[in-house]
Scaffold this active site. Structure first.
Site, short mmCIF file in Angstrom:
data_model
loop_
_atom_site.label_atom_id
_atom_site.label_comp_id
_atom_site.label_asym_id
_atom_site.label_seq_id
_atom_site.Cartn_x
_atom_site.Cartn_y
_atom_site.Cartn_z
N CYS A 82 0.83 -1.22 0.00
CA CYS A 82 0.00 0.00 0.00
C CYS A 82 0.86 1.25 0.00
CB CYS A 82 -0.89 0.07 1.23
SG CYS A 82 -2.09 -1.23 1.37
N LYS A 97 -9.26 -13.38 -8.37
CA LYS A 97 -8.57 -12.10 -8.45
C LYS A 97 -7.35 -12.25 -9.36
CE LYS A 97 -7.32 -8.28 -5.51
NZ LYS A 97 -5.99 -7.85 -5.75
#
Ligand code: MSP
Length: 648
Positions: free
Chosen positions: A128, A294
């Site tokens: 992140c 995913k």
């Protein structure tokens, strides 16, 4: 009215995939749609090139960060034209004007008292590129990257984000369209119910020096998000360029839900602290999954846009992605789904309407748009066109592209039904019904003109081909401008059509399945595929590299292969005993190689050489000797390594 549409600037730690392609196709379509509406638009995309992740990725490839970012950024820039994406600026965070602006804004916020120095302990997620707070973790892990964040304690600079919390809440509440779709607006408002923590915006140079130094303390570089978000201002020449004044009030950012917080919380509060008005809208979409899973490098199901363009064509890919994903929700990619859409919507519905109508003009009207005689019985088609145009404008303006396309296809179906209901082939049999035949054919051609107009932002190449087929000049306003073209009946009788090939050839599903099977087989056996992307990069994937098993081997015995000048037969231990035949007899005597540690390709298919079975290949460097002739030097590892150790 002006519009400034932006995509996220993509990290260069991975190559472009379907997810990046989708956001960029949406932005390009919106850009083209606004231009079609006659508006002044600017469109920006680019690459995000600083930070930990990038340094890590560069190290993995054995490149300096600068070389690495140049290489991957180029891949993004080369991909967009394949998708017919045309931006006004491709920005890079390593661009000089951008780095300067980041420093100017940092200094301004610092001078305004909103940046302070403090000691901090936090949980840092490299994926992140930010510190996470406890309540964001799921089972102690970052929910997006499935890793336990690292505990880091250091002195750093902080942005006083908390000071702007109430102002941000008020802004979101007073501007219902600031964040859309609504589910994401609600998500942000609910996050803002808890006190906002200040944002750590620096990294000590000792930990990371691939970044922009803080103007007030050069022992630190700025946090990637503080760097990256400012690209939206750099791109339009903030603060002095007339473009900034012209476009900023129409700024619309487009992102996926993964980067909602930085865009909906950090960015507006940064703008408040810097004294810049807030952007106009944030549009948030969901994720593309592949075959319900995913998309991820480690699973190995990453879909590359260049491969899709090769297999299905640019316009099919553009249409498919916009039609298949309900903006805001997740969608699933599969080759079956794209083939189904191409065959049903494009080849059958749109393609057939076009070819049937055009062939009737050729057959019954000498290839010329006929003069309509009356409109009795045709008002339904005209009304459906008007409804379609209204829904289209609204849906595309609200980023509901799938709904806009559904409205267009309702009209396509209506036009196909109109052919069946009016039976032009029966009308053609009777001279008395000639006026009616002309009317029917005129209406069909007019429907095609409108379709060419509204489909232009989605499928620019197809629209140009339809336009040419309909005999309309390149600058004909009735197919390149919505205000100039949306009225029914603008097609001029007497226009002579041009011949074009089928708009969308059908895909043979059986052949497609066989090709897919073949591809999977090749992938599994590690055969390198050619294809556009391979040529573009000149590289193999990590997965392909992993298929090659390199091992350290000890040579325990060596002898010449009878009747060969070139070959030595080596007995090696890897750690099991094997025989390898190597073409090194010109350069090494058998006794010279015994006892050496060499590197072998251990999973090479065995081969028979001069009657000896060779189980692998030994690696050697090819170089020139003092006499200028080629020479082979055996590759080995420095230091004492156990035979059988893997080289990776
Ligand atoms: N560099 C930051 C953005 C800075 S913007 C000031 C970043 N880069 S990224 O390369 O990770 O790109 C994230 C974006 O790529 C998503 O927001 C989305 O636009 C797109 N997508 C990446 N994967 C995706 C899917 N699987 N599905 C849909 N979009 C995806 O975050």
């Amino acid at each position: 009215m002006t519009t400034y549409i932006t995509t996220p600037i993509y990290y260069v730690n991975s190559q472009p995939h379907l997810g990046h392609a989708y956001t960029t196709i949406v932005a390009d379509t919106y850009n083209r749609f606004r231009r079609l509406c006659g508006e002044d638009v600017r469109f920006q995309t680019g690459t995000d090139e600083h930070g930990d992740k990038i340094v890590e990725a560069a190290e993995k490839e054995g490149l300096k960060p600068r070389e690495y970012v140049d290489k991957i950024s180029r891949l993004f820039r080369q991909t967009w034209p394949l998708l017919n994406v045309a931006c006004d600026r491709f920005i890079r965070t390593t661009d000089e004007d951008h780095m300067n602006l980041v420093r100017v804004i940092l200094q301004r916020v610092y001078d305004g008292g909103d940046i302070y120095f403090d000691r901090y302990s936090g949980l840092y997620c490299t994926g992140c590129e930010r510190f996470l707070i406890e309540r964001e973790l799921v089972d102690g892990k970052c929910p997006d990257h499935q890793v336990v964040p690292r505990e880091i304690t250091e002195q750093n600079y902080f942005f006083r984000m908390s000071r702007y919390q109430q102002q941000l809440i008020d802004h979101i509440k007073n501007n219902p369209e600031f964040i859309t779709p609504e589910r994401y607006r609600n998500e942000v408002l609910s996050f803002l119910e808890e006190p906002l923590e200040d944002l750590c915006i620096s990294r000590p140079v000792s930990r990371l020096d691939w970044g922009i130094r803080l103007p007030f303390d050069d022992r630190y570089v700025t946090y990637v998000w503080f760097d990256a978000l400012i690209n939206y201002l750099t791109g339009i020449g903030y603060p002095d360029s007339p473009d900034f004044k012209r476009f900023w009030e129409g700024a619309e950012h487009l992102i996926a839900k993964d980067i909602l917080k930085p865009h909906a919380i950090y960015w507006p509060t940064m703008l408040m602290a810097a004294g810049v008005p807030l952007y106009k809208k944030l549009h948030v979409h969901g994720y593309w999954n592949v075959d319900e899973t995913k998309m991820s490098k480690s699973i190995g199901n990453v879909v590359r846009p260049a491969e899709l363009v090769d297999a299905y064509g640019t316009d099919t890919l553009r249409y498919f992605t916009l039609r298949e994903m309900s903006f805001g929700l997740d969608a699933s990619f599969s080759s079956e789904a794209i083939v189904a859409r191409k065959n049903a919507d494009l080849a059958n519905d749109l393609g057939n309407l076009f070819s049937r109508s055009v062939s009737m003009v050729n057959k019954y009207c000498d290839g010329m748009v006929p003069e309509p005689a009356d409109t009795d019985g045709d008002s339904e088609l005209e009304e459906t066109a008007a409804v379609m145009l209204e829904k289209y404008r609204k849906a595309f303006g609200d980023f509901q592209f799938h709904k806009g396309l559904m409205a267009i296809w309702d009209f396509v179906s209506m036009a196909n039904r109109y052919i069946v209901q009016n039976e032009p082939w029966a009308l053609a049999k009777n001279e008395a019904s000639r006026p009616r035949l002309n009317t029917v054919i005129y209406h069909l051609m007019e429907s095609l003109r409108l379709l060419c107009l509204v489909l232009r932002p989605v499928m620019p190449e197809t629209a140009s081909r339809m336009q040419y087929g309909l005999g309309l000049a390149e600058d004909d306003k009735t197919v390149v401008s919505l205000p100039d073209g949306e009225t029914w009946g603008l097609l001029v009788p007497g226009t002579v059509l041009n011949r074009i090939d089928v708009l969308f050839p059908r895909i043979d599903v059986r052949k497609e399945k066989a090709a897919k099977k073949e591809q999977t087989k090749k992938k599994e056996s590690g055969v390198k595929e050619g294809g556009r992307e391979g040529e573009l990069e000149g590289v193999i994937t990590f997965e392909q590299f992993q298929n090659v098993e390199l091992r350290v081997a000890r040579v325990v015995h060596a002898e010449r292969v009878p009747k060969s000048d070139r070959l030595l037969k080596l007995e090696i231990v890897v750690p099991e005993n094997r025989t390898i035949v190597a073409g090194i007899a010109d350069f090494y005597q058998p006794e010279e190689v015994v006892g050496r540690s060499v590197i072998v390709v251990a999973n090479l298919k065995p081969a028979q050489l001069m009657g000896v079975r060779s189980q692998g290949m030994i690696l050697a460097a090819k170089t020139k000797g003092e006499d200028g002739k080629d020479r082979l030097v055996l590759a080995s590892v420095a230091g004492d390594v156990e035979p059988g150790s893997r080289v990776a």
